[in-house]
Design a protein around this motif. Structure first.
Motif, PDB file in Angstrom:
ATOM      1  N   ASP A  27       0.845  -1.191   0.000  1.00 56.17           N
ATOM      2  CA  ASP A  27       0.000   0.000   0.000  1.00 56.17           C
ATOM      3  C   ASP A  27       0.886   1.248   0.000  1.00 56.17           C
ATOM      4  O   ASP A  27       1.721   1.428   0.898  1.00 56.17           O
ATOM      5  N   SER A  28       0.696   2.114  -0.979  1.00 55.78           N
ATOM      6  CA  SER A  28       1.562   3.293  -1.128  1.00 55.78           C
ATOM      7  C   SER A  28       1.532   4.198   0.089  1.00 55.78           C
ATOM      8  O   SER A  28       2.580   4.660   0.554  1.00 55.78           O
ATOM      9  N   ARG A  29       0.347   4.474   0.610  1.00 56.45           N
ATOM     10  CA  ARG A  29       0.237   5.369   1.755  1.00 56.45           C
ATOM     11  C   ARG A  29       0.921   4.762   2.978  1.00 56.45           C
ATOM     12  O   ARG A  29       1.648   5.436   3.701  1.00 56.45           O
ATOM     13  N   ALA A  30       0.729   3.476   3.195  1.00 56.78           N
ATOM     14  CA  ALA A  30       1.363   2.808   4.331  1.00 56.78           C
ATOM     15  C   ALA A  30       2.887   2.791   4.184  1.00 56.78           C
ATOM     16  O   ALA A  30       3.610   2.984   5.169  1.00 56.78           O
ATOM     17  N   LEU A  31       3.378   2.564   2.979  1.00 51.30           N
ATOM     18  CA  LEU A  31       4.829   2.611   2.749  1.00 51.30           C
ATOM     19  C   LEU A  31       5.375   3.994   3.069  1.00 51.30           C
ATOM     20  O   LEU A  31       6.424   4.133   3.695  1.00 51.30           O
ATOM     21  N   TRP A  32       4.641   5.026   2.635  1.00 51.67           N
ATOM     22  CA  TRP A  32       5.075   6.397   2.886  1.00 51.67           C
ATOM     23  C   TRP A  32       5.062   6.701   4.386  1.00 51.67           C
ATOM     24  O   TRP A  32       6.007   7.280   4.921  1.00 51.67           O
ATOM     25  N   GLU A  33       4.002   6.286   5.075  1.00 55.38           N
ATOM     26  CA  GLU A  33       3.935   6.495   6.529  1.00 55.38           C
ATOM     27  C   GLU A  33       5.143   5.874   7.219  1.00 55.38           C
ATOM     28  O   GLU A  33       5.774   6.489   8.072  1.00 55.38           O
ATOM     29  N   LYS A  34       5.462   4.652   6.848  1.00 56.44           N
ATOM     30  CA  LYS A  34       6.584   3.968   7.487  1.00 56.44           C
ATOM     31  C   LYS A  34       7.912   4.662   7.182  1.00 56.44           C
ATOM     32  O   LYS A  34       8.787   4.719   8.046  1.00 56.44           O
ATOM     33  N   LEU A  35       8.053   5.197   5.978  1.00 60.62           N
ATOM     34  CA  LEU A  35       9.274   5.940   5.655  1.00 60.62           C
ATOM     35  C   LEU A  35       9.370   7.192   6.517  1.00 60.62           C
ATOM     36  O   LEU A  35      10.438   7.522   7.043  1.00 60.62           O
ATOM     37  N   ILE A  36       8.256   7.882   6.700  1.00 60.46           N
ATOM     38  CA  ILE A  36       8.236   9.079   7.533  1.00 60.46           C
ATOM     39  C   ILE A  36       8.582   8.722   8.975  1.00 60.46           C
ATOM     40  O   ILE A  36       9.403   9.392   9.623  1.00 60.46           O
ATOM     41  N   LEU A  37       7.988   7.665   9.499  1.00 62.10           N
ATOM     42  CA  LEU A  37       8.276   7.264  10.882  1.00 62.10           C
ATOM     43  C   LEU A  37       9.728   6.842  11.046  1.00 62.10           C
ATOM     44  O   LEU A  37      10.354   7.135  12.069  1.00 62.10           O
ATOM     45  N   ASP A  38      10.281   6.178  10.044  1.00 64.35           N
ATOM     46  CA  ASP A  38      11.702   5.830  10.112  1.00 64.35           C
ATOM     47  C   ASP A  38      12.559   7.090  10.123  1.00 64.35           C
ATOM     48  O   ASP A  38      13.594   7.130  10.782  1.00 64.35           O
ATOM     49  N   GLY A  39      12.137   8.112   9.417  1.00 68.70           N
ATOM     50  CA  GLY A  39      12.851   9.395   9.454  1.00 68.70           C
ATOM     51  C   GLY A  39      12.782  10.038  10.830  1.00 68.70           C
ATOM     52  O   GLY A  39      13.770  10.585  11.327  1.00 68.70           O
ATOM     53  N   PHE A  40      11.618   9.969  11.460  1.00 69.94           N
ATOM     54  CA  PHE A  40      11.488  10.515  12.813  1.00 69.94           C
ATOM     55  C   PHE A  40      12.330   9.714  13.809  1.00 69.94           C
ATOM     56  O   PHE A  40      12.768  10.242  14.828  1.00 69.94           O
ATOM     57  N   GLN A  41      12.556   8.454  13.518  1.00 67.72           N
ATOM     58  CA  GLN A  41      13.317   7.592  14.424  1.00 67.72           C
ATOM     59  C   GLN A  41      14.801   7.933  14.429  1.00 67.72           C
ATOM     60  O   GLN A  41      15.494   7.626  15.395  1.00 67.72           O
ATOM     61  N   ALA A  42      15.303   8.592  13.397  1.00 67.02           N
ATOM     62  CA  ALA A  42      16.734   8.895  13.301  1.00 67.02           C
ATOM     63  C   ALA A  42      17.245   9.525  14.596  1.00 67.02           C
ATOM     64  O   ALA A  42      16.717  10.521  15.071  1.00 67.02           O
ATOM     65  N   GLY A  43      18.246   8.890  15.188  1.00 70.43           N
ATOM     66  CA  GLY A  43      18.833   9.375  16.431  1.00 70.43           C
ATOM     67  C   GLY A  43      18.128   8.870  17.680  1.00 70.43           C
ATOM     68  O   GLY A  43      18.549   9.180  18.795  1.00 70.43           O
ATOM     69  N   LEU A  44      17.062   8.117  17.500  1.00 69.92           N
ATOM     70  CA  LEU A  44      16.283   7.595  18.626  1.00 69.92           C
ATOM     71  C   LEU A  44      16.142   6.088  18.479  1.00 69.92           C
ATOM     72  O   LEU A  44      16.524   5.500  17.478  1.00 69.92           O
ATOM     73  N   SER A  45      15.526   5.466  19.452  1.00 70.26           N
ATOM     74  CA  SER A  45      15.262   4.035  19.356  1.00 70.26           C
ATOM     75  C   SER A  45      13.889   3.812  18.716  1.00 70.26           C
ATOM     76  O   SER A  45      12.990   4.646  18.843  1.00 70.26           O
ATOM     77  N   TRP A  46      13.743   2.689  18.038  1.00 66.85           N
ATOM     78  CA  TRP A  46      12.476   2.392  17.376  1.00 66.85           C
ATOM     79  C   TRP A  46      11.338   2.224  18.385  1.00 66.85           C
ATOM     80  O   TRP A  46      10.203   2.575  18.103  1.00 66.85           O
ATOM     81  N   ILE A  47      11.632   1.746  19.573  1.00 71.58           N
ATOM     82  CA  ILE A  47      10.582   1.581  20.586  1.00 71.58           C
ATOM     83  C   ILE A  47       9.946   2.929  20.918  1.00 71.58           C
ATOM     84  O   ILE A  47       8.746   3.012  21.196  1.00 71.58           O
ATOM     85  N   THR A  48      10.726   3.998  20.863  1.00 75.12           N
ATOM     86  CA  THR A  48      10.189   5.339  21.105  1.00 75.12           C
ATOM     87  C   THR A  48       9.115   5.666  20.072  1.00 75.12           C
ATOM     88  O   THR A  48       8.039   6.183  20.403  1.00 75.12           O
ATOM     89  N   ILE A  49       9.380   5.353  18.822  1.00 76.47           N
ATOM     90  CA  ILE A  49       8.418   5.610  17.755  1.00 76.47           C
ATOM     91  C   ILE A  49       7.201   4.705  17.915  1.00 76.47           C
ATOM     92  O   ILE A  49       6.056   5.159  17.768  1.00 76.47           O
ATOM     93  N   LEU A  50       7.422   3.450  18.214  1.00 74.63           N
ATOM     94  CA  LEU A  50       6.290   2.530  18.402  1.00 74.63           C
ATOM     95  C   LEU A  50       5.343   3.020  19.498  1.00 74.63           C
ATOM     96  O   LEU A  50       4.127   2.968  19.332  1.00 74.63           O
ATOM     97  N   ARG A  51       5.915   3.476  20.581  1.00 77.85           N
ATOM     98  CA  ARG A  51       5.086   3.966  21.688  1.00 77.85           C
ATOM     99  C   ARG A  51       4.284   5.211  21.304  1.00 77.85           C
ATOM    100  O   ARG A  51       3.225   5.458  21.850  1.00 77.85           O
ATOM    101  N   LYS A  52       4.796   5.973  20.368  1.00 86.30           N
ATOM    102  CA  LYS A  52       4.141   7.219  19.957  1.00 86.30           C
ATOM    103  C   LYS A  52       3.416   7.098  18.611  1.00 86.30           C
ATOM    104  O   LYS A  52       2.845   8.071  18.130  1.00 86.30           O
ATOM    105  N   ARG A  53       3.423   5.934  18.009  1.00 87.30           N
ATOM    106  CA  ARG A  53       2.891   5.792  16.656  1.00 87.30           C
ATOM    107  C   ARG A  53       1.425   6.211  16.547  1.00 87.30           C
ATOM    108  O   ARG A  53       1.052   6.912  15.602  1.00 87.30           O
ATOM    109  N   ASP A  54       0.593   5.829  17.484  1.00 90.97           N
ATOM    110  CA  ASP A  54      -0.810   6.248  17.437  1.00 90.97           C
ATOM    111  C   ASP A  54      -0.938   7.763  17.548  1.00 90.97           C
ATOM    112  O   ASP A  54      -1.780   8.375  16.882  1.00 90.97           O
ATOM    113  N   ASN A  55      -0.097   8.370  18.379  1.00 89.30           N
ATOM    114  CA  ASN A  55      -0.097   9.834  18.489  1.00 89.30           C
ATOM    115  C   ASN A  55       0.334  10.475  17.170  1.00 89.30           C
ATOM    116  O   ASN A  55      -0.232  11.494  16.752  1.00 89.30           O
TER     117      ASN A  55
END
Length: 187
Positions: A27-55
């Protein structure tokens, strides 16, 4: 059951690993969302993003590029006040620019990305996490092409992690109970 070495003991991490990570996403939109979240993760741990993903999904209105591409300073100011997400001006501005780049791409994002591997996920064959690289020549090429198209926060390491998460690359360790399951999920 054995899993990948990076999975901690938190339920959110285990569920993510067992249900999402490495599953081919088309799904294009889902792929894009995940790319954006991976960008936000830069310099942080992935668990931080997972905990905030709904937000993130709430704050970014479901990661609809058509909506986000129109945002400007009022939305940036709103997001900088939202303690439910990572409040990083550069990453927020990059998300808006990435939405514009997504729309300007001129083709389906999913087709664009999956074309790099002829539509078939690459299969990793790693026994330990120490063997798994953090980037590859392919992630470097995709990163260059995305940047050329106007995307930001998409360096080779971010793209490699994104490829793993979205199932373009099945990097579940060979000892992991998900490796063979995910390898059979390709279209």
């Amino acid at each position: 059951m054995s899993g990948c070495d990076w999975v901690g003991e938190e339920e959110i991490y285990i569920r993510y690993h067992d249900e999402e990570w490495g599953v081919p996403e088309y799904d294009s939109r889902a792929l894009w969302e995940k790319l954006i979240l991976d960008g936000f993760q830069a310099g942080l741990s992935w668990i931080t993003i997972l905990r905030k993903r709904d937000n993130f999904r709430r704050a970014f209105e479901g990661f609809q590029p058509q909506v986000i591409a129109k945002w400007d300073e009022p939305e940036i100011a709103r997001l900088l006040q939202d303690d439910g997400i990572i409040r990083h001006r550069g990453k927020i501005e990059a998300t808006i620019g990435n939405a514009q780049a997504y729309l300007d791409l001129g083709e389906d994002f999913s087709e664009f990305m999956w074309r790099y591997i002829d539509g078939k996920p690459l299969q990793g064959n790693y026994g330990t996490q120490a063997e798994v690289p953090t980037s590859s020549p392919l992630s470097t090429q995709i990163s260059k092409d995305l940047k050329k198209a106007g995307f930001k926060f998409c360096g080779p390491t971010i793209v490699y992690a994104w490829m793993e998460a979205c199932g373009l690359f099945n990097n579940h360790l060979t000892k992991c109970h998900r490796h063979s399951v995910v390898s059979r999920l390709a279209r």
